[in-house]
Design an enzyme around this catalytic site. Structure first.
Site, PDB file in Angstrom:
ATOM      1  N   SER A 241       0.828  -1.195   0.000  1.00  0.00           N
ATOM      2  CA  SER A 241       0.000   0.000   0.000  1.00  0.00           C
ATOM      3  C   SER A 241       0.867   1.252   0.000  1.00  0.00           C
ATOM      4  O   SER A 241       1.686   1.435  -0.893  1.00  0.00           O
ATOM      5  CB  SER A 241      -0.952  -0.059   1.197  1.00  0.00           C
ATOM      6  OG  SER A 241      -1.957   0.908   1.098  1.00  0.00           O
ATOM      7  N   ASP A 466      -8.801  -3.896  -6.536  1.00  0.00           N
ATOM      8  CA  ASP A 466      -8.386  -3.289  -5.278  1.00  0.00           C
ATOM      9  C   ASP A 466      -8.971  -1.880  -5.204  1.00  0.00           C
ATOM     10  O   ASP A 466      -8.770  -1.060  -6.101  1.00  0.00           O
ATOM     11  CB  ASP A 466      -6.862  -3.236  -5.219  1.00  0.00           C
ATOM     12  CG  ASP A 466      -6.305  -2.808  -3.866  1.00  0.00           C
ATOM     13  OD1 ASP A 466      -7.050  -2.192  -3.069  1.00  0.00           O
ATOM     14  OD2 ASP A 466      -5.118  -3.082  -3.618  1.00  0.00           O
ATOM     15  N   HIS A 495      -6.678  -6.142  -0.735  1.00  0.00           N
ATOM     16  CA  HIS A 495      -5.656  -5.094  -0.680  1.00  0.00           C
ATOM     17  C   HIS A 495      -4.379  -5.682  -0.076  1.00  0.00           C
ATOM     18  O   HIS A 495      -4.240  -5.804   1.131  1.00  0.00           O
ATOM     19  CB  HIS A 495      -6.171  -3.934   0.167  1.00  0.00           C
ATOM     20  CG  HIS A 495      -5.247  -2.764   0.205  1.00  0.00           C
ATOM     21  ND1 HIS A 495      -4.855  -2.093  -0.933  1.00  0.00           N
ATOM     22  CD2 HIS A 495      -4.635  -2.135   1.245  1.00  0.00           C
ATOM     23  CE1 HIS A 495      -4.053  -1.093  -0.593  1.00  0.00           C
ATOM     24  NE2 HIS A 495      -3.891  -1.102   0.719  1.00  0.00           N
TER      25      HIS A 495
END
Length: 535
Positions: A241, A466, A495
């Site tokens: 991320s 995502d 994710h």
């Protein structure tokens, strides 16, 4: 990147230069150069040399480091400059955790596996701690990697015990119940603007002049100091991320220091996206993922009785939200807590059955499952951790780029988007709105880009649906890092997919980390199995 309700990965993103934004709004606060200046480069070299000479003295982890850590996990601190332009100035300490490589083949206990060095992990945020990461080596899907690598986690600057940031009294952080209007009134908007201004003031009051130094470029520099302290000539890194963003910054700033790098759930690093436009893209993507979730519930109407179409499921959700608006469940779960609980399902489809079952039970008159899922809990320690995480998130993203300072820009863009993507849009905006009134100088984002041969191949992992890190960002990351290879999990939305539920993805992940092998071109994997409906 993270969302307000999820302190482990993902959330909202905001703008770099208002010149690239649609119509109106001036960037707020003086901008400082984002590219590494000569002073910062010299300061980083000084800090790296010191860290290399000092090494890192691991010892037993305290409960403050990692509560109830097993004996195999060891902890330490690494000293870095607060301001890399002044390496002899104030210093801060980053907490670090590690488990040693087992050097044992999990498939053949008699076979020794050569140790390949340290693998450093960052889970994202900004504001998430990686201190627990070394424990992942006990999981079956990570054992081969744990055999070859020391697994190293750390708390980035500002997080946990690493020179922690705070913006408000933690006892006020878990306010509940809260509303969460998809189409807020003008009066409600004025309240949220006032709250955002107060929060930004609180960050400045509690952090003072050091606030400006909590940013992504310094996170990348800290990573190079950590590499040197660990005795590694080149870095092996897995970032998830937001960790993909400063991992990409690291690759651009220190390309010769990269050994292997996995960017999992890659964000869009284009300067014009950091962070405002990424935020809008994310809200749009969450609407699509919310639809995926509702369609899954509709396919299991025999279990949940929430409707046999996505639209009927939406109406069931809206009914629950209206009831909670009139009377909070358990006195703590209002519409805001309901939305936060369902937002987590946009990150991980493992959460779909529990959320659907709780909604079903609530509409049938039993609020207990929803209260268990959605009510704030954990006491003072949990509140302090959440407040700290949110403070770091806000500081890093506000410092990273110029933001629109004209409320009219925010109001226009989010009103337009909420017409087609109401699920997360306004709550995403509220989370980031303090950056419109930020008191510290803003940077210009670094133009992440590497040329052919500057880096070893970088492995990029992405799920096609995502929501927290929309897929076009992975494509952009792939374009900007020359020689990088993208592996896509098709028609899936989890994710962060490395070491997860998809055997095909994991095969690429392991082959890269263990042998440096990447597919010859973009590769794709079929989606992992959808969750099973349970009551």
């Amino acid at each position: 990147m993270r969302a307000a309700a999820l302190y482990s990965a993902a959330g909202s993103l905001l703008l770099t230069t208002l010149a690239a934004a649609p119509a109106g709004g001036a960037a707020g606060g003086p901008a400082v150069p984002g590219a590494p200046g000569a002073a910062e480069l010299r300061g980083t070299a000084v800090a790296v040399a010191r860290a290399r000479a000092a090494g890192i003295g691991f010892g037993a982890c305290s409960n403050a480091d990692v509560p109830h850590a097993p004996g195999s996990m060891r902890c330490a601190t690494v000293t870095v400059p607060l301001d890399y332009a002044h390496p002899d100035g104030p210093q801060i300490r980053l907490t670090v955790s590690r488990t040693r490589a087992t050097e044992k083949d999990p498939r053949n206990s008699k076979r020794r596996v050569p140790r390949q060095g340290a693998l450093v992990y960052n889970p994202g945020g900004p504001g998430a701690s990686g201190m627990y990461f070394p424990l992942v080596g006990a999981q079956p899907k990570w054992k081969r990697i744990a055999a070859a690598y020391d697994l190293v986690g750390y708390a980035p600057r500002g997080v946990g015990r690493s020179a922690p940031l705070s913006c408000e009294d933690p006892k006020h952080f878990f306010e509940a119940p809260t509303s969460s209007p998809a189409h807020p009134s003008e009066a409600y908007k004025r309240q949220r603007v006032a709250r955002a201004k107060a929060y930004a003031r609180g960050c400045a009051q509690r952090s003072g002049s050091k606030l400006r130094f909590y940013n992504s470029l310094n996170n990348a520099r800290d990573l190079d100091v950590l590499r040197a302290a660990l005795g590694e000539d080149r870095l092996t890194f897995v970032g998830a991320s937001y960790g993909t963003y400063f991992g990409a910054l690291y690759a651009s700033m220190f390309p010769t220091h990269v050994r292997r790098m996995v960017l999992d759930a890659a964000v869009d690093p284009a300067p014009e996206k950091i962070w405002y436009r990424d935020n809008l893209d994310q809200s749009a993507a969450f609407e699509e993922r919310w639809t995926d979730f509702r369609e899954w519930i509709a396919r299991h109407d025999d279990v949940y009785r929430l409707g046999n179409t996505a639209e009927k499921v939406r109406r069931s959700y809206d009914t629950a939200r209206e009831r909670l608006g009139r009377k909070a469940a358990g006195g703590k779960v209002g519409p805001g807590q309901l939305r936060s609980a369902f937002l987590t399902a946009g990150y991980y489809d493992d959460f779909w059955p529990s959320r659907a079952a709780a909604l079903s039970a609530f509409l049938k008159g039993d609020p207990k499952p929803l209260i268990r899922l959605a009510a704030p809990g954990g006491g003072k320690a949990a509140a302090a951790e959440a407040e700290n995480s949110n403070a770091v998130y806000t500081a890093v993203e506000c410092n990273d780029a110029p933001w629109p300072t004209d409320w009219k820009v925010w109001n226009r863009d989010n009103t337009r988007l909420a017409r087609v993507a109401p699920f997360e849009t306004w709550d995403n905006a509220w989370m980031n709105l303090p950056c419109a009134y930020w008191p510290a100088p803003r940077q210009q984002p670094l133009d992440v880009r590497t040329g052919p041969g500057e880096l070893p191949p970088v492995l990029i992992l992405a799920a096609e649906r995502d929501a927290a890190a929309p897929y076009p960002g992975a494509l952009e990351m792939n374009r900007r890092l020359a020689g990088s290879v993208l592996v896509t999990e098709r028609d899936a939305g989890t994710h962060g997919i490395g070491g997860g539920a998809n055997a095909c993805v994991n095969a690429h992940f392991e082959a890269y980390l263990l042998a440096g092998r990447v597919p010859g071109r973009r590769a794709s994997c079929a989606p992992h199995r959808a969750p099973r409906a349970t009551r």
